[in-house]
Design a protein around this motif. Structure first.
Motif, PDB file in Angstrom:
ATOM      1  N   GLU A 197      12.039  -3.308  -7.463  1.00  0.00           N
ATOM      2  CA  GLU A 197      10.768  -2.681  -7.086  1.00  0.00           C
ATOM      3  C   GLU A 197      10.580  -1.308  -7.722  1.00  0.00           C
ATOM      4  OE1 GLU A 197      13.759  -1.570  -3.858  1.00  0.00           O
ATOM      5  OE2 GLU A 197      13.264  -3.330  -5.082  1.00  0.00           O
ATOM      6  N   LYS A 198      11.648  -0.767  -8.332  1.00  0.00           N
ATOM      7  CA  LYS A 198      11.563   0.543  -8.981  1.00  0.00           C
ATOM      8  C   LYS A 198      11.178   0.440 -10.459  1.00  0.00           C
ATOM      9  CE  LYS A 198      13.254   2.534  -5.235  1.00  0.00           C
ATOM     10  NZ  LYS A 198      12.409   3.349  -4.345  1.00  0.00           N
TER      11      LYS A 198
ATOM     12  N   SER B 125       4.086 -10.162  -3.748  1.00  0.00           N
ATOM     13  CA  SER B 125       4.481  -9.631  -5.052  1.00  0.00           C
ATOM     14  C   SER B 125       4.687 -10.773  -6.045  1.00  0.00           C
ATOM     15  CB  SER B 125       5.770  -8.809  -4.929  1.00  0.00           C
ATOM     16  OG  SER B 125       6.840  -9.634  -4.490  1.00  0.00           O
TER      17      SER B 125
ATOM     18  N   GLN C 108       7.415 -11.932  -8.966  1.00  0.00           N
ATOM     19  CA  GLN C 108       8.768 -11.696  -9.463  1.00  0.00           C
ATOM     20  C   GLN C 108       8.857 -12.156 -10.912  1.00  0.00           C
ATOM     21  OE1 GLN C 108      12.383 -12.612  -7.010  1.00  0.00           O
ATOM     22  NE2 GLN C 108      12.788 -14.072  -8.648  1.00  0.00           N
TER      23      GLN C 108
ATOM     24  N   LEU D  28       9.845  -6.730  -9.533  1.00  0.00           N
ATOM     25  CA  LEU D  28       8.898  -7.096  -8.475  1.00  0.00           C
ATOM     26  C   LEU D  28       7.641  -6.258  -8.644  1.00  0.00           C
ATOM     27  CD1 LEU D  28      11.126  -7.437  -5.267  1.00  0.00           C
ATOM     28  CD2 LEU D  28      10.018  -9.266  -6.564  1.00  0.00           C
TER      29      LEU D  28
ATOM     30  N   PRO E  15       3.960  -5.523  -7.138  1.00  0.00           N
ATOM     31  CA  PRO E  15       3.100  -5.766  -5.973  1.00  0.00           C
ATOM     32  C   PRO E  15       1.785  -6.429  -6.374  1.00  0.00           C
ATOM     33  CG  PRO E  15       3.961  -3.522  -5.967  1.00  0.00           C
ATOM     34  CD  PRO E  15       4.285  -4.104  -7.315  1.00  0.00           C
TER      35      PRO E  15
END
Length: 358
Positions: free
Chosen positions: A258-259, A288, A290, A304, A306
């Motif tokens: 997610e970063k 989200s 992937q 990931l 959003p």
């Protein structure tokens, strides 16, 4: 291993099957005896004492309720065996059934309850004895996902309410992160890291912890100095953790999915570290998307993204596209290879188990 568990703490032992977490719990309970070492509760060594003489109670995955007894009889069974007065039993049983939200079901039998309700009865039966330590061995493992998530919140609220030390065993990472004050991540009979949930997730200490807690992207790297590393088959990037390693030492750079941000190379931010790769797949997960991106022959990164905008999701690079992955310097963390993954020597270590509840 050597563990020091604080009074009133919700402490979780987390790890894969066979790592030793249940064996450790059984030694605290008195169902197993340590070969060496001590088990200290309030400074008293209880190793060698049978389970019924220890100030502990255990909640198992199998509820182990008496089918012929009502809920209040099940909850009060231990107090009756201790010859507590009937008035005291009635008061304490009523208090615990109220705490777990089952006062109205007191006269019912276990077979008339759902799995979640039965588990709460088992919890009330353990709490009514006022143990110094409550041991929970994967108590939510047999429940469905939605019910398990609801009971996670209830269990943590109950623990805060009663103030008893909880020692919890699970292999569910999300469960551990949700409820725990501290987590001991176990692997092959030893503790890889013991810290609060935020530290375990954001700053794992080894490759095992990084890979076991959530999804991690591990990039092999070599330390080039006190503030930078060279990613294998990739660029040299800044790292605030490089000073913890020696120059030339091998390590792994970790960035959580997610970063990461993904963009076409020509649109990538020039002021952030990053690596180039090729999109291999894209999977819609609802909240989200992937993406799997190959950045080296043996390194695949997970991203990931959003799904805040349907239009933006439709314009994500597709399979085979060349992209660039970027991250903020503070979102990259360096870890060492887990000892369990390294070649073993010829020595057989002596294992000491110490559990302290202060």
């Amino acid at each position: 291993m050597d563990l020091d568990i604080a009074d009133g703490e919700f402490f979780t032992m987390l790890g894969p099957s066979g790592c030793g977490k249940t064996t450790t719990l059984r030694m605290i309970a008195g169902f197993e005896q340590p070969t060496t070492g001590k088990v200290l509760i309030d400074g008293t060594d209880v190793a060698g004492l049978p389970a019924y003489k220890r100030p502990t109670n255990t909640v198992f995955q199998s509820y182990a309720l008496f089918p012929h007894m009502t809920l209040e009889e099940n909850v009060g069974f231990g107090l009756k065996r201790k010859k507590v007065s009937k008035a005291e039993i009635k008061r304490r049983v009523a208090d615990e059934l109220e705490r777990v939200g089952l006062s109205r079901e007191a006269k019912r039998k276990p077979a008339q309850l759902s799995g979640g309700q039965q588990q709460r009865v088992a919890l009330a039966r353990a709490l009514v004895n006022l143990p110094k330590v409550l041991l929970l061995d994967e108590p939510l493992g047999a429940l469905d996902l939605k019910l398990r998530k609801g009971l996670q919140v209830q269990l943590k609220n109950i623990q805060r309410d009663v103030g008893i030390t909880f020692v919890y065993v699970t292999h569910d990472q999300e469960e551990a992160l949700t409820m725990s004050d501290r987590i001991a991540v176990m692997n092959a009979g030893h503790i890889e890291q013991c810290a609060d949930p935020e530290t375990v997730y954001d700053r794992p200490s080894t490759t095992f912890v990084a890979g076991f807690i959530g999804v991690s992207n591990l990039m092999p790297a070599v330390v080039k100095g006190s503030n930078e590393i060279e990613i294998a088959d990739g660029p040299t990037v800044p790292s605030k953790d490089a000073g913890q390693f020696s120059t030339g030492e091998k390590c792994f750079a970790v960035v959580r999915p997610e970063k990461l941000t993904v963009s076409l190379p020509e649109n990538a931010p020039g002021d952030q570290p990053g690596v180039d790769g090729i999109v291999e797949s894209s999977l819609y997960l609802g909240t989200s998307t992937q993406m799997a991106i190959r950045v080296a022959e043996d390194v695949q990164m997970t991203v990931l993204v959003p799904n805040a905008s349907e239009d933006a999701r439709q314009h994500l690079p597709g399979g085979g596209a060349k992209v660039r992955l970027n991250w903020l310097p503070e979102h990259m963390h360096l870890v060492a290879e887990s000892e369990a993954d390294q070649p073993a020597d010829d020595q057989t270590p002596t294992e000491t188990v110490t559990e302290g509840v202060n």
